[in-house]
Design an enzyme around this catalytic site. Sequence first.
Site: not given
Length: 335
Positions: A14, A95, A166
């Site tokens: 990010h 995403k 993640h």
Amino acid sequence: MEITLEAPLDMHLHLRDGDMLKLVAPLSADFAGAVIMPNLVPPITEPGGMVAYGERIREAMGETDFTRYMTLFFTKQTEQQLEQAMGTPGFFGYKLYPAGITTNSEGGVANLKEAESTLKMMEERGIPLLVHGESHGFVMDREAEFLSVYRTLAETFPRLRICMEHITTAAALELLDTYENLCATVTLQHLIITLDDVAGGALRPHLFCKPIAKRPGDRDALLQAALNGHPRLMFGSDSAPHPRCNKEACGCAAGVFTAPLALPKLAEIFAAHGAADKLQDFVSGNACRIHGLTPSAKTITLHDKPMQVPAVYRSYGQQVVPMYAGEEISWSIRN
Ligand code: NCD
Ligand code: ZN
């Protein structure tokens, strides 16, 4: 001792925008490139906005060669929109965020069934799907509850490249081993901390992120998989800077800022476990093979000389507190 890495990649990053982008972008410059997350306000959904954002990143990065693998926020795109994205330089994949699950994801998908035609077209075109895999259930169970969704996706679209972003649990690793079309990223913090580090003593807001860190058994399984050179596990920092005032707040924002110390800390961990030879694939080789990437040439040498992590990174009127703020890491980048 030294470890030399060719073209290290951060497969989940990010960078934000505006002054925060200017502050944090150069702190990722030791990487040869990164997969850039689209959850700005508003999110990046269109190729035009993506190209413009990529340019702002290039400017903020400075002189360094840094390959930007840009993503678009998944919104059940049409065939025409997919074709347009594919024809746009720098586009990497979509995403997918379940609606409202994390920072700036309110416009995400509420019903995956309705997304199936887009997913089918992505499968046919070889466009990767990156997924924030959490349900809206009890916070410790969110990833585990989402695994059935990954399972359905992997079976319904056997040629779709699905990246479980993640991952934080041993159960996710097990699922990864079940389906060839799944790959996964794991962060630095989830190889190191458990929920105890976040909330077991005094609350540590700078370790609070989504998905939340889990149990010791989960952390240990993730670390072992990374150290053993799991071929479909890639480093993705999920470095997620928030202004200090939004972290040290009543209503702490989710995200751990690790970009500037990620490579030294990974070197420290892999060397301490006698797995220095596995780091190259974890931070680059697996990603290049899985996604067919050819990042900018960049060679980084790490050595076992200490690095002092700043208490805070500060410029352009922004302040961000990193993981290990004010502490020493026993490895650093050799300049
Ligand atoms: C991320 C952010 O702040 O953008 N936060 C986080 O806790 N990881 C969003 C995300 O990746 O979930
Ligand atoms: Zn993220």
